[in-house]
Design an enzyme around this catalytic site. Sequence first.
Site, PDB file in Angstrom:
ATOM      1  N   ARG A  15       0.856  -1.196   0.000  1.00 53.65           N
ATOM      2  CA  ARG A  15       0.000   0.000   0.000  1.00 53.65           C
ATOM      3  C   ARG A  15       0.887   1.240   0.000  1.00 53.65           C
ATOM      4  O   ARG A  15       1.623   1.489   0.963  1.00 53.65           O
ATOM      5  CB  ARG A  15      -0.915  -0.007   1.228  1.00 53.65           C
ATOM      6  CG  ARG A  15      -1.844   1.202   1.361  1.00 53.65           C
ATOM      7  CD  ARG A  15      -2.804   0.974   2.517  1.00 53.65           C
ATOM      8  NE  ARG A  15      -3.702   2.098   2.711  1.00 53.65           N
ATOM      9  CZ  ARG A  15      -3.608   2.981   3.702  1.00 53.65           C
ATOM     10  NH1 ARG A  15      -2.635   2.868   4.588  1.00 53.65           N
ATOM     11  NH2 ARG A  15      -4.473   3.963   3.816  1.00 53.65           N
TER      12      ARG A  15
ATOM     13  N   PHE B 105       1.752  10.489   1.532  1.00 53.36           N
ATOM     14  CA  PHE B 105       1.103  10.036   2.756  1.00 53.36           C
ATOM     15  C   PHE B 105       1.925   8.928   3.416  1.00 53.36           C
ATOM     16  O   PHE B 105       2.649   9.187   4.366  1.00 53.36           O
ATOM     17  CB  PHE B 105      -0.326   9.585   2.457  1.00 53.36           C
ATOM     18  CG  PHE B 105      -1.098   9.113   3.656  1.00 53.36           C
ATOM     19  CD1 PHE B 105      -0.905   9.692   4.909  1.00 53.36           C
ATOM     20  CD2 PHE B 105      -2.030   8.095   3.530  1.00 53.36           C
ATOM     21  CE1 PHE B 105      -1.623   9.258   6.010  1.00 53.36           C
ATOM     22  CE2 PHE B 105      -2.759   7.656   4.631  1.00 53.36           C
ATOM     23  CZ  PHE B 105      -2.555   8.236   5.865  1.00 53.36           C
TER      24      PHE B 105
ATOM     25  N   GLN C 105       3.363   1.445   3.071  1.00 55.15           N
ATOM     26  CA  GLN C 105       2.980   0.425   4.056  1.00 55.15           C
ATOM     27  C   GLN C 105       3.411  -0.956   3.596  1.00 55.15           C
ATOM     28  O   GLN C 105       3.304  -1.311   2.426  1.00 55.15           O
ATOM     29  CB  GLN C 105       1.471   0.443   4.282  1.00 55.15           C
ATOM     30  CG  GLN C 105       1.001  -0.480   5.410  1.00 55.15           C
ATOM     31  CD  GLN C 105      -0.434  -0.216   5.813  1.00 55.15           C
ATOM     32  OE1 GLN C 105      -0.909   0.917   5.755  1.00 55.15           O
ATOM     33  NE2 GLN C 105      -1.140  -1.253   6.227  1.00 55.15           N
TER      34      GLN C 105
ATOM     35  N   ASN D 205      -2.622  -0.637  12.075  1.00 59.73           N
ATOM     36  CA  ASN D 205      -3.510  -1.431  12.912  1.00 59.73           C
ATOM     37  C   ASN D 205      -4.922  -1.392  12.359  1.00 59.73           C
ATOM     38  O   ASN D 205      -5.228  -0.651  11.426  1.00 59.73           O
ATOM     39  CB  ASN D 205      -3.463  -0.953  14.369  1.00 59.73           C
ATOM     40  CG  ASN D 205      -3.882   0.503  14.524  1.00 59.73           C
ATOM     41  OD1 ASN D 205      -4.888   0.937  13.961  1.00 59.73           O
ATOM     42  ND2 ASN D 205      -3.111   1.262  15.302  1.00 59.73           N
TER      43      ASN D 205
ATOM     44  N   PHE E 171       4.091   1.317   8.591  1.00 60.74           N
ATOM     45  CA  PHE E 171       4.144   2.272   7.492  1.00 60.74           C
ATOM     46  C   PHE E 171       5.188   3.336   7.777  1.00 60.74           C
ATOM     47  O   PHE E 171       5.586   3.576   8.926  1.00 60.74           O
ATOM     48  CB  PHE E 171       2.773   2.913   7.244  1.00 60.74           C
ATOM     49  CG  PHE E 171       2.215   3.688   8.416  1.00 60.74           C
ATOM     50  CD1 PHE E 171       2.549   5.019   8.625  1.00 60.74           C
ATOM     51  CD2 PHE E 171       1.339   3.081   9.306  1.00 60.74           C
ATOM     52  CE1 PHE E 171       2.030   5.738   9.696  1.00 60.74           C
ATOM     53  CE2 PHE E 171       0.806   3.788  10.383  1.00 60.74           C
ATOM     54  CZ  PHE E 171       1.162   5.118  10.575  1.00 60.74           C
TER      55      PHE E 171
ATOM     56  N   LEU F 214      -2.498  11.244  12.641  1.00 58.73           N
ATOM     57  CA  LEU F 214      -2.255   9.864  13.058  1.00 58.73           C
ATOM     58  C   LEU F 214      -1.680   9.772  14.472  1.00 58.73           C
ATOM     59  O   LEU F 214      -1.631   8.677  15.043  1.00 58.73           O
ATOM     60  CB  LEU F 214      -1.292   9.174  12.082  1.00 58.73           C
ATOM     61  CG  LEU F 214      -1.767   9.043  10.635  1.00 58.73           C
ATOM     62  CD1 LEU F 214      -0.686   8.408   9.779  1.00 58.73           C
ATOM     63  CD2 LEU F 214      -3.066   8.248  10.555  1.00 58.73           C
TER      64      LEU F 214
ATOM     65  N   HIS G  56      -1.497   5.560  16.330  1.00 60.77           N
ATOM     66  CA  HIS G  56      -0.547   4.554  15.866  1.00 60.77           C
ATOM     67  C   HIS G  56       0.752   4.667  16.657  1.00 60.77           C
ATOM     68  O   HIS G  56       1.210   5.774  16.949  1.00 60.77           O
ATOM     69  CB  HIS G  56      -0.258   4.724  14.373  1.00 60.77           C
ATOM     70  CG  HIS G  56      -1.449   4.515  13.499  1.00 60.77           C
ATOM     71  ND1 HIS G  56      -1.776   3.297  12.962  1.00 60.77           N
ATOM     72  CD2 HIS G  56      -2.422   5.384  13.086  1.00 60.77           C
ATOM     73  CE1 HIS G  56      -2.882   3.411  12.244  1.00 60.77           C
ATOM     74  NE2 HIS G  56      -3.290   4.672  12.309  1.00 60.77           N
TER      75      HIS G  56
END
Length: 405
Positions: free
Chosen positions: A87, A92, A95, A130, A141, A150, A154
């Site tokens: 991903r 951004f 991942q 998660n 990530f 975030l 996280h």
Amino acid sequence: MLSKRLLPLSLLVLAFLLPLKSIAQIYADVQVAGAVTGTFTITLEYQKAPATVASFIALATGQRGWLDLNTGVIRYDPFYNGVTFHRVIKNFVNQTGSRNGLGTDGPGYAFRDEIDGTLLNVNYAVSMANSGINTNGSQFFICRGAQPFLDGKHTVFGLITAGQAVSDAINDTALSGSTPVVPIIIQSVNIYGPSLAAFNRDPAWLPKLNNAKPVLKKNGTTFTLDYERLPYSEYPGWHGTDLAAWTKFTGTYFDSTPPVGALDVTSIATGHAHFYKLARADYSAAKNTFVPVGVGGRSFTFTSNFIPSSVVLNAAGDGGTWSLQTTPAPGTGTITTVTYTLQPLYHYTSTLFMKWNSTATYNFDLQFLYHLNFTSANGGRFLGKSNINGYTADSSIVGTFTTTP
């Protein structure tokens, strides 16, 4: 004379700019290949996120067993070798950490968050992915640019301090949706550093994987699978007919009281031969990190980035009163519905749903869903959402809470 004085100063500046690998620290060199080749170095936050770093190191080196979710085999080879960046979202995150490449799997166990207010999702920060509070596994990530929304959601456990251009190249790769057109593969993760030898890489409360020692029994036309059935454990199982193809058929979690009877497998014990595997994810040493607290008769104060509020529940814990301390319209009202559920212990969480009669203030009933992480008997942190913004991503709530008595 001037040049002799400038030379030491220039060396000092150069030393400051380079990664300080001589100081007490632990590092991970991640080598990638495919659409992007090269190595980046993660400086691991082993003091502020020790369990997360311990799990990451154990998976990277094969020290701690991980569960192959295709076969049910507990493996001890390096988990991340061959895993792709599944991903990538430009500007951004990058991942990785999913063996199936879909982002839907993990190592066969989950562990709690380690949120430290000094560790933020800044550019090149390395954080755990998660599926909710306290559901960390193997996926992580890398931030491309600061992602402050975030923070608190996280666990940040490292920072890329060398090879940032490699991480940038991953984020700039050609994509189909959020998947790299040409795969980017982790070839190896090398862990080293002056603090590695003394670091506790196997904390007792991290979940451990074991063989559940299943035994197939037959009583007339009934087939049962007997096994240990120990408390504070999850038992995922697989079955097959040829020892080659396996299908998962159970994933039962037992809290403090496991069942007495064996597992009835009559409906799947078909054909001339059938085989079973059963693993155990042992959370027994982690049980003391979870505080199962009831909510009846308690007062909650929620401090958050969204709607600070106070809640007073009645003795039965099925109603009470609420008070908001923020715009668009501070007010008080009656709680008409309360549902409180303790989640399986390995998630370390409980769910509190409340519906508030607020038609005089908002012209509709307020609904809040909080995932509570009690870190003591009187408080902790939470993630949640509200219907004020339609339960969208923008309505995500993160913060801390305290309770009395």
